[in-house]
Design a protein around this motif. Structure first.
Motif, short mmCIF file in Angstrom:
data_model
loop_
_atom_site.label_atom_id
_atom_site.label_comp_id
_atom_site.label_asym_id
_atom_site.label_seq_id
_atom_site.Cartn_x
_atom_site.Cartn_y
_atom_site.Cartn_z
N THR A 198 82.87 72.77 -45.75
CA THR A 198 82.61 73.87 -46.68
C THR A 198 81.66 74.86 -46.03
OG1 THR A 198 80.70 72.79 -47.68
CG2 THR A 198 82.88 72.34 -48.67
N GLU A 199 81.63 76.04 -46.59
CA GLU A 199 80.73 77.07 -46.07
C GLU A 199 79.28 76.62 -46.19
OE1 GLU A 199 80.10 81.89 -46.44
OE2 GLU A 199 81.56 80.89 -47.71
N VAL A 228 85.83 76.10 -41.63
CA VAL A 228 85.41 76.68 -42.91
C VAL A 228 86.55 77.49 -43.50
CG1 VAL A 228 83.88 78.40 -43.98
CG2 VAL A 228 82.93 76.67 -42.44
N GLN A 258 89.16 75.20 -44.88
CA GLN A 258 88.70 74.61 -46.14
C GLN A 258 88.81 75.61 -47.28
OE1 GLN A 258 87.77 71.40 -46.77
NE2 GLN A 258 87.66 71.99 -48.90
N GLN A 259 88.44 76.86 -47.02
CA GLN A 259 88.55 77.89 -48.05
C GLN A 259 90.01 78.11 -48.44
OE1 GLN A 259 86.43 81.06 -46.07
NE2 GLN A 259 84.51 80.56 -47.12
N ASP A 260 90.91 78.14 -47.46
CA ASP A 260 92.34 78.29 -47.75
C ASP A 260 92.84 77.12 -48.60
OD1 ASP A 260 92.42 80.64 -46.33
OD2 ASP A 260 93.37 79.75 -44.55
N ASP A 310 91.06 75.23 -50.57
CA ASP A 310 90.49 75.36 -51.91
C ASP A 310 91.25 76.38 -52.74
OD1 ASP A 310 88.57 73.48 -51.28
OD2 ASP A 310 86.94 74.93 -51.03
N HIS A 311 91.58 77.52 -52.13
CA HIS A 311 92.32 78.56 -52.86
C HIS A 311 93.73 78.08 -53.22
CE1 HIS A 311 89.12 81.35 -52.46
NE2 HIS A 311 89.29 81.59 -51.16
#
Length: 126
Positions: A27-28, A107, A110-112, A114-115
């Motif tokens: 995560t960020e 990161v 992970q963001q992709d 999560d979205h």
């Protein structure tokens, strides 16, 4: 020292492979302290490289027999491709760049994820 750089390079290769295969994501918030540590270490390495460049020069030790023997080895300690300080520092700098890039890519992955997960949940709600 050289076993250490091999260990660092090996760990960087494993991190890159794990990230490329999707086996590593972060995560960020988790990446922030890692990226700060990498940035701090990169600054230290850069500083040491700048301070050490003169080490590869042949020193004016005089003309004594001892000076004639030691002179060629002084610069080699710094610049020898297999065991020198400067190549070690440059390799460490490259490895740190790779770690930073891998963490940033992880990161983003992970963001992709999560979205995508959030989008999927929203679709299932309707």
């Amino acid at each position: 020292m050289y076993a250490a750089i091999d260990g660092i390079s090996g760990a960087v290769s494993q991190l890159k492979a794990a990230s490329a295969s999707g086996g590593f994501s972060i995560t960020e918030e988790g990446a922030e302290p890692l990226l700060k540590a990498v940035a701090d270490l990169k600054a230290e390495v850069r500083s040491h490289i700048m301070k050490s460049t003169g080490l590869a020069e042949v020193l004016p030790l005089g003309q004594t027999p001892a000076a004639q023997v030691y002179r060629p080895f002084m610069a080699t300690v710094a610049s020898d491709q297999a065991q020198g300080l400067l190549p070690f520092l440059h390799k460490l700098q490259t490895d740190l760049d790779d770690v930073e890039n891998t963490i940033r890519k992880s990161v983003a992955l992970q963001q992709d994820a999560d979205h995508s997960g959030a989008s999927s949940l929203r679709k299932n709600e309707h």
